[in-house]
Design a protein around this motif. Structure first.
Motif, PDB file in Angstrom:
ATOM      1  N   ARG A  13       0.542  -1.125  -0.298  1.00  0.00           N
ATOM      2  CA  ARG A  13       0.052   0.330   0.471  1.00  0.00           C
ATOM      3  C   ARG A  13       0.347   1.078   0.238  1.00  0.00           C
ATOM      4  N   ARG A  14       2.001   1.029   0.352  1.00  0.00           N
ATOM      5  CA  ARG A  14       2.975   2.176  -0.057  1.00  0.00           C
ATOM      6  C   ARG A  14       3.131   3.409  -1.036  1.00  0.00           C
ATOM      7  N   ASP A  15       2.499   4.690  -1.176  1.00  0.00           N
ATOM      8  CA  ASP A  15       2.580   4.957  -2.571  1.00  0.00           C
ATOM      9  C   ASP A  15       4.367   5.520  -2.697  1.00  0.00           C
ATOM     10  N   PRO A  16       4.462   5.772  -4.369  1.00  0.00           N
ATOM     11  CA  PRO A  16       5.887   5.944  -4.721  1.00  0.00           C
ATOM     12  C   PRO A  16       6.217   7.398  -4.229  1.00  0.00           C
ATOM     13  N   ASP A  17       7.541   7.412  -3.799  1.00  0.00           N
ATOM     14  CA  ASP A  17       7.987   8.937  -3.324  1.00  0.00           C
ATOM     15  C   ASP A  17       9.178   8.661  -4.310  1.00  0.00           C
ATOM     16  N   PRO A  18       8.747   9.577  -5.194  1.00  0.00           N
ATOM     17  CA  PRO A  18      10.163   9.534  -6.705  1.00  0.00           C
ATOM     18  C   PRO A  18      12.020   9.750  -6.381  1.00  0.00           C
ATOM     19  N   ALA A  19      11.499  10.661  -4.582  1.00  0.00           N
ATOM     20  CA  ALA A  19      12.583  11.013  -4.086  1.00  0.00           C
ATOM     21  C   ALA A  19      12.931   9.701  -3.360  1.00  0.00           C
ATOM     22  N   GLU A  20      12.647   8.640  -3.095  1.00  0.00           N
ATOM     23  CA  GLU A  20      12.982   7.486  -2.824  1.00  0.00           C
ATOM     24  C   GLU A  20      13.539   7.073  -3.710  1.00  0.00           C
ATOM     25  N   HIS A  21      12.480   6.517  -4.667  1.00  0.00           N
ATOM     26  CA  HIS A  21      12.557   5.866  -5.702  1.00  0.00           C
ATOM     27  C   HIS A  21      13.781   5.949  -6.594  1.00  0.00           C
ATOM     28  N   ILE A  89      13.692  -5.548 -14.492  1.00  0.00           N
ATOM     29  CA  ILE A  89      14.489  -5.223 -13.150  1.00  0.00           C
ATOM     30  C   ILE A  89      12.856  -4.279 -13.362  1.00  0.00           C
ATOM     31  N   VAL A  90      12.939  -4.068 -11.967  1.00  0.00           N
ATOM     32  CA  VAL A  90      11.683  -3.865 -11.313  1.00  0.00           C
ATOM     33  C   VAL A  90      12.169  -2.818  -9.952  1.00  0.00           C
ATOM     34  N   ILE A  91      11.954  -1.566 -10.150  1.00  0.00           N
ATOM     35  CA  ILE A  91      12.787  -0.587  -8.380  1.00  0.00           C
ATOM     36  C   ILE A  91      10.884  -0.080  -8.158  1.00  0.00           C
ATOM     37  N   GLY A  92      10.437  -0.081  -6.685  1.00  0.00           N
ATOM     38  CA  GLY A  92       9.588   0.146  -6.251  1.00  0.00           C
ATOM     39  C   GLY A  92       9.987   0.272  -4.567  1.00  0.00           C
ATOM     40  N   PRO A  93       8.924   0.763  -4.289  1.00  0.00           N
ATOM     41  CA  PRO A  93       9.501   1.148  -2.353  1.00  0.00           C
ATOM     42  C   PRO A  93       9.592   0.276  -1.576  1.00  0.00           C
ATOM     43  N   GLN A  94       9.472  -0.832  -1.914  1.00  0.00           N
ATOM     44  CA  GLN A  94       9.411  -2.040  -1.747  1.00  0.00           C
ATOM     45  C   GLN A  94      10.910  -2.889  -1.552  1.00  0.00           C
ATOM     46  N   GLY A  95      11.617  -1.896  -2.863  1.00  0.00           N
ATOM     47  CA  GLY A  95      13.166  -2.634  -3.156  1.00  0.00           C
ATOM     48  C   GLY A  95      13.259  -2.641  -4.209  1.00  0.00           C
ATOM     49  N   VAL A  96      13.884  -3.543  -4.520  1.00  0.00           N
ATOM     50  CA  VAL A  96      14.602  -3.786  -6.201  1.00  0.00           C
ATOM     51  C   VAL A  96      14.324  -5.221  -6.600  1.00  0.00           C
ATOM     52  N   CYS A  97      13.575  -5.531  -7.643  1.00  0.00           N
ATOM     53  CA  CYS A  97      13.946  -6.776  -8.307  1.00  0.00           C
ATOM     54  C   CYS A  97      14.330  -6.668  -9.438  1.00  0.00           C
TER      55      CYS A  97
END
Length: 151
Positions: A13-21, A89-97
Motif C-alpha cells: 500500500r506504500r505510495d511511491p515517492d519519486p525522491a525515494e525511488h 529490473i523493477v524498482i519500487g518502494p519495497q526495493g529492487v527485483c
C-alpha cells in the motif's frame, strides 16, 4: 502469520515517492558497480548491518555484513569470472527485483559442490528488500534456475 500479512500489506500500500525511488535506484547502481568491480567494502556499504543473504531453493543463509562478505567471497571465489547480464529490473518502494542471465567458470568449491572447471550458464532473480529508515538494502533473496545446487 497475521503479522507477516500486515507487513506485506503495508509494503504493497506504500505510495511511491519519486525522491525515494531515485535513492533506491542510485543505491542499486552503486551496489551493482561495486559487485562488478569486486569492491567488497563498496558493496557492503549498501547493506544494513543486519542484512540477510538467502538462497531460496536451498535455505542457505548468511547474516550481517560478515555473512554478506562470506557469501560474496564464496561466490566470487567459486566463479571468478562470473558475469551478470541484466534482463529485467523493477524498482519500487519495497526495493529492487532484478532478473539476469549469469555465466561463470566453476573453479572452486561452492556450497559443498566440488569445482567442475566448466563454464556454466543460469538465470537468477534477486530481490533486494529496502529499509526505508536506514536507506539501505536489507540483503538479497536469490532464486536461480539452471545452476546445480545442493539439497
Amino acid at each position: 502469520m497475521n503479522g507477516f500479512k500486515n507487513e506485506v500489506l503495508e509494503l504493497i500500500r506504500r505510495d511511491p515517492d519519486p525522491a525515494e525511488h531515485e535513492s533506491i535506484r542510485e543505491l542499486w547502481k552503486r551496489h551493482s558497480k561495486a559487485e562488478d568491480n569486486r569492491d567488497l567494502p563498496g558493496l557492503i556499504s549498501t547493506l544494513t548491518d543486519d542484512c540477510v543473504y538467502e538462497l531460496v531453493q536451498t535455505g542457505h543463509r548468511w547474516e550481517g555484513h560478515e555473512g554478506a562478505a562470506r557469501f560474496y567471497g564464496g561466490l566470487l571465489g567459486a566463479f571468478p569470472d562470473i558475469d551478470f547480464q541484466l534482463t529485467d529490473i523493477v524498482i519500487g518502494p519495497q526495493g529492487v527485483c532484478e532478473e539476469a542471465d549469469v555465466t561463470g567458470t566453476h573453479d572452486a568449491e561452492w556450497l559443498g559442490i566440488p569445482p567442475s572447471g566448466e563454464r556454466l550458464a543460469w538465470k537468477v532473480v534477486i530481490f533486494f528488500p529496502w529499509d526505508a529508515q536506514r536507506r539501505l538494502f536489507k540483503g538479497e533473496r536469490v532464486c536461480t534456475a539452471g545452476l546445480p545446487l545442493p539439497g
